[in-house]
Design a protein around this motif. Sequence first.
Motif, PDB file in Angstrom:
ATOM      1  N   ASP A  66       0.857  -1.192   0.000  1.00  0.00           N
ATOM      2  CA  ASP A  66       0.000   0.000   0.000  1.00  0.00           C
ATOM      3  C   ASP A  66       0.890   1.238   0.000  1.00  0.00           C
ATOM      4  OD1 ASP A  66      -2.196   1.627   0.056  1.00  0.00           O
ATOM      5  OD2 ASP A  66      -2.745   1.211   2.131  1.00  0.00           O
ATOM      6  N   ALA A  69      -1.014   4.675   0.603  1.00  0.00           N
ATOM      7  CA  ALA A  69      -1.995   4.731   1.695  1.00  0.00           C
ATOM      8  C   ALA A  69      -3.428   4.799   1.173  1.00  0.00           C
ATOM      9  CB  ALA A  69      -1.706   5.922   2.613  1.00  0.00           C
ATOM     10  N   TYR A  72      -5.467   0.915   3.221  1.00  0.00           N
ATOM     11  CA  TYR A  72      -5.262   0.408   4.581  1.00  0.00           C
ATOM     12  C   TYR A  72      -6.573   0.095   5.311  1.00  0.00           C
ATOM     13  CZ  TYR A  72      -6.025   5.366   5.608  1.00  0.00           C
ATOM     14  OH  TYR A  72      -6.548   6.623   5.662  1.00  0.00           O
ATOM     15  N   ILE A  85       2.545   1.701   5.356  1.00  0.00           N
ATOM     16  CA  ILE A  85       2.393   2.343   4.048  1.00  0.00           C
ATOM     17  C   ILE A  85       3.750   2.791   3.528  1.00  0.00           C
ATOM     18  CG2 ILE A  85       0.054   3.093   4.614  1.00  0.00           C
ATOM     19  CD1 ILE A  85       1.652   6.023   4.656  1.00  0.00           C
ATOM     20  N   ASN A 118       5.839   6.209  -6.116  1.00  0.00           N
ATOM     21  CA  ASN A 118       4.742   6.601  -5.228  1.00  0.00           C
ATOM     22  C   ASN A 118       4.241   7.980  -5.621  1.00  0.00           C
ATOM     23  OD1 ASN A 118       5.699   8.639  -2.642  1.00  0.00           O
ATOM     24  ND2 ASN A 118       7.348   7.693  -3.823  1.00  0.00           N
ATOM     25  N   ALA A 124      -0.160  11.100   0.031  1.00  0.00           N
ATOM     26  CA  ALA A 124      -0.296  10.152   1.147  1.00  0.00           C
ATOM     27  C   ALA A 124      -1.054  10.793   2.311  1.00  0.00           C
ATOM     28  CB  ALA A 124       1.081   9.686   1.607  1.00  0.00           C
ATOM     29  N   ILE A 137      -1.053   2.111  11.833  1.00  0.00           N
ATOM     30  CA  ILE A 137      -0.417   2.408  10.547  1.00  0.00           C
ATOM     31  C   ILE A 137       1.020   2.861  10.758  1.00  0.00           C
ATOM     32  CG2 ILE A 137      -0.483   3.867   8.487  1.00  0.00           C
ATOM     33  CD1 ILE A 137      -3.489   4.085   8.879  1.00  0.00           C
TER      34      ILE A 137
END
Length: 341
Positions: A66, A69, A72, A85, A118, A124, A137
């Motif tokens: 992930d 993010a 999750y 993440i 990413n 994020a 997390i």
Amino acid sequence: MYKSIIRPILFKFDPEKVHHFTFSMLKNFGFLTKLILPKPIESIHLEREVFGLKFKNPVGLAAGFDKNATLYNELADLGFGFVEIGTVTPKSQAGNPKKRLFRLLDDSGIINRMGFNNNGLHAAIQQLKQNKGKIIIGGNIGKNTLTSPENYTQDYLECFEGLHPYVDYFVLNVSCPNVGSHAKLEDVEYLKELITEVQKINKVQKRPKPILLKIAPDLNDHQLDEIITLVAETKIDGVIASNTSTNREGLKTPKETLDAIGNGGLSGQPIKDRSTRVIRYLSEKSGKAFPIIGVGGIHSAEDAWEKLEAGASLVQIYTGFIYEGPQLIKDINQMILTRSK
């Protein structure tokens, strides 16, 4: 059902395309998981308190799955005790050129050279604002590929400050083999500098967050001794052992296939014993002085138990999750319940 029906179909297609397809299915049809996937195990006997956080169970999802993010909340419904993440970098980046993700079916492994692809820190944060509070997390942070060595620390600090209100713990990813200019991140003196600077920011926060260091499975005993000393001197909260490996020894996959794949980090069953060795060495030589999250080659409940017996406080899965499916989470937790009685 996963291994007999779903996996054979998914494994007929390109791994990265399958990853995005799976994401889309879980995101848009997550309600179906409760009908067709194994019901998660919940028990107070699975709860663990590690570096000041209370985990509902000790089985987590490692970073890299992930990345942005985005999933999750849905992953929490599969039974994970925590989700990490990232790796998140300050700016968005496409990562390395494709094709960059390869299955080693004969070895139950994966080689990847994703390159920290990413959507960046801001994206994020926007996703983490949708947190429903169902799961712990972790924030795995790194540097942008084009960042010059003198600015590495600033990249980590930017991610640390930005994510601080939204994650429960941090991981400094300094051991991924798939990013450029990697040598400086392996230097112990630089790691001291980096950890010190991150801790300065952490200490002035209203609620400081645990900070962990993610290390490679290929470190020799001398390098592991340096990690133990580093943890003692900096008082960092723990270690994740381990990241992917650059060592290709002992693989069943033909050499010509590996040569065609090229460089990248190896994960899955082939690194199981290497990561367990690192966990055991760190735990025994330090006198269990700090928590360790064990990851690398966990494809069964026995594999996870081996990591815990070696000295890990928690475990994470990734490649094993791809090969074995969500049932692996339940199997691990069931074994822990049975053997802890």
